[in-house]
Design a protein around this motif. Sequence first.
Motif, short mmCIF file in Angstrom:
data_model
loop_
_atom_site.label_atom_id
_atom_site.label_comp_id
_atom_site.label_asym_id
_atom_site.label_seq_id
_atom_site.Cartn_x
_atom_site.Cartn_y
_atom_site.Cartn_z
N LYS A 16 -9.14 3.39 5.12
CA LYS A 16 -8.53 2.48 5.69
C LYS A 16 -8.75 0.80 6.05
N ASP A 70 -1.39 0.02 10.54
CA ASP A 70 -1.17 0.96 9.11
C ASP A 70 -1.31 2.53 9.53
N SER A 72 0.83 5.73 8.33
CA SER A 72 0.13 6.92 6.59
C SER A 72 0.44 8.50 7.08
N CYS A 121 3.03 4.53 3.47
CA CYS A 121 2.17 3.26 4.09
C CYS A 121 2.77 2.37 4.78
N ARG A 184 -0.93 2.19 0.26
CA ARG A 184 -1.47 1.10 0.91
C ARG A 184 -0.98 -0.63 -0.28
#
Length: 198
Positions: A16, A70, A72, A121, A184
């Motif tokens: 990420k 984040d 996800s 995401c 993302r």
Amino acid sequence: MMNLTQLVLASHNAGKLKELQAMLGNAVQLRSIGEFSQVEPEETGLSFVENAILKARNAARISGLPALADDSGLAVDYLGGAPGIYSARYADGKGDAANNAKLLEALKDVPDSERGAQFVCVLALVRHADDPLPILCEGLWHGRILHAASGEHGFGYDPLFWVPERNVSSAELSPADKNQISHRARAMDLLRQRLSLK
Ligand SMILES: O=c1nc[nH]c2c1ncn2[C@H]1C[C@H](O)[C@@H](COP(=O)(O)OP(=O)(O)OP(=O)(O)O)O1
Ligand SMILES: [Mg+2]
């Protein structure tokens, strides 16, 4: 808007960090929460949004910096949206390879027409640990679960995620290509707009 030249990324996932830093470019430096603490917060929320906020607040508290998180995962139609927010823990914390093996087993003998899935995401940005108005942005990426792993790029479920618009798995996309079209990337596009970064 706040001064955002430095943000802490509330993630222990190196994949990420790489992707998000590449999308942000030079204007914003992402520092990993790993510089400050190795302790991962428990993801106790029932939604991507709740877990993203929880991780962002935790990182802001530990680092004293504005924090981006984040949260996800992969939602598979045939499995009613599982593993969803539990994607990282799908095989009880045994890691990406075990997660992928468990998913292939769960979809054994399921035909292509029923193997639809989406990556989800949610990005959460907090200015400080108690920020009452986190900035939230989401992105979805539709695809299909393959019958076997393919490709070496990316991380997580990428080798099992077929990308219809490119006719390859997401692990067969170059990092630059994935970063143009992924869940993302879509969430980050929205965040950049919200922050007037482009
Ligand atoms: O682009 C992606 N390509 C492949 N797999 C992906 C992607 N994006 C999320 N995923 C999978 C990895 C993990 O199984 C779960 C995220 O779980 P999630 O808790 O958000 O992240 P994590 O535990 O790896 O790191 P952290 O919580 O420290 O940010 O979804
Ligand atoms: Mg996690």
